[in-house]
Design an enzyme around this catalytic site. Structure first.
Site, mmCIF file in Angstrom:
data_model
loop_
_atom_site.group_PDB
_atom_site.id
_atom_site.type_symbol
_atom_site.label_atom_id
_atom_site.label_comp_id
_atom_site.label_asym_id
_atom_site.label_seq_id
_atom_site.Cartn_x
_atom_site.Cartn_y
_atom_site.Cartn_z
ATOM 1 N N CYS A 48 -22.966 -47.452 1.258
ATOM 2 C CA CYS A 48 -22.247 -46.580 2.184
ATOM 3 C C CYS A 48 -21.588 -47.332 3.339
ATOM 4 O O CYS A 48 -20.417 -47.117 3.640
ATOM 5 C CB CYS A 48 -23.157 -45.476 2.707
ATOM 6 S SG CYS A 48 -24.542 -46.035 3.731
ATOM 7 N N HIS A 51 -27.372 -43.354 6.663
ATOM 8 C CA HIS A 51 -26.253 -43.148 5.742
ATOM 9 C C HIS A 51 -25.002 -42.824 6.554
ATOM 10 O O HIS A 51 -25.072 -42.168 7.598
ATOM 11 C CB HIS A 51 -26.558 -42.007 4.774
ATOM 12 C CG HIS A 51 -25.553 -41.867 3.684
ATOM 13 N ND1 HIS A 51 -25.383 -42.799 2.690
ATOM 14 C CD2 HIS A 51 -24.618 -40.899 3.449
ATOM 15 C CE1 HIS A 51 -24.412 -42.417 1.875
ATOM 16 N NE2 HIS A 51 -23.934 -41.258 2.321
ATOM 17 N N HIS A 58 -17.826 -40.774 0.827
ATOM 18 C CA HIS A 58 -18.909 -41.746 1.005
ATOM 19 C C HIS A 58 -19.347 -42.318 -0.338
ATOM 20 O O HIS A 58 -18.966 -41.836 -1.398
ATOM 21 C CB HIS A 58 -20.095 -41.091 1.719
ATOM 22 C CG HIS A 58 -20.774 -40.031 0.898
ATOM 23 N ND1 HIS A 58 -22.132 -40.008 0.705
ATOM 24 C CD2 HIS A 58 -20.298 -38.960 0.209
ATOM 25 C CE1 HIS A 58 -22.457 -38.967 -0.047
ATOM 26 N NE2 HIS A 58 -21.356 -38.315 -0.360
#
Length: 188
Positions: free
Chosen positions: A90, A142, A154
């Site tokens: 990510c 994240h 993402h």
């Protein structure tokens, strides 16, 4: 006996300001002819133009960020991956997008990315903002890029590919940690 004069920082700054003022006043032959009723228009016009130009440039930059992010959809997730050929995690996805779109170097982890830029409320999100989540029982574990319409792009996790998802999905709403807006001058 010769006395030494030491100027304070404040005195030095006042002297510099006075010096610059005198240069400006005496270097312009028409300084006395300026109509004082037009001074406010003269003061605001250039700054408004600069602000408008900066806003236009930033909108163009946002489009580059979003376009680059969309180009990478479908690429597989890989922990520690930092190239399209190998896949992305990510944070490396976000880092890569900003480097390719704007030549901006961002930090390599979600946690460090969360410290870059201005903190943004959920209701103030704009395309190009970074959105952060607690996905590993750890804040800011994240990150994705907000693309508008309550959606973000993402690199989710192992076995998945880069994709767009809804922020209003219950899973993401529960884990939302915050958002930041990265301004180009902050990363130089």
């Amino acid at each position: 006996m010769v006395k030494s004069h030491k100027f304070t920082h404040f005195q030095t700054m006042n002297f510099k300001a006075l010096f610059i003022f005198l240069i400006l006043v005496f270097s312009s032959p028409s300084w006395a002819e300026v109509d004082s009723s037009n001074l406010s228009a003269l003061d605001t016009a250039p700054s408004a133009e600069v602000t408008q130009a900066a806003d236009q440039q930033w909108k163009s930059d946002i489009a580059l960020i979003i376009d680059k992010a969309y180009e990478l959809t479908g690429i597989k997730y890989k922990l520690g991956g930092s190239k399209p050929e190998t896949g992305f995690d990510c944070s490396q996805f976000v880092k890569y997008v900003f480097e390719q779109a704007l030549n901006l170097s961002l930090p390599p982890s979600a946690r460090s990315l969360s410290k870059v830029g201005e903190s943004i409320k959920f209701e103030d999100l704009q395309p190009g903002d970074l959105v952060f989540f607690n996905t590993r029982k750890s804040k800011f574990s994240h990150v994705g890029i907000y693309v508008g319409n309550n959606e973000f792009i993402h690199a989710p996790r192992t076995g998945k590919t880069i994709r767009v998802e809804s922020l209003t999905k219950n899973y993401w709403l529960k884990r939302f940690n915050g958002a930041t807006r990265v301004e180009p001058e902050e990363t130089l």
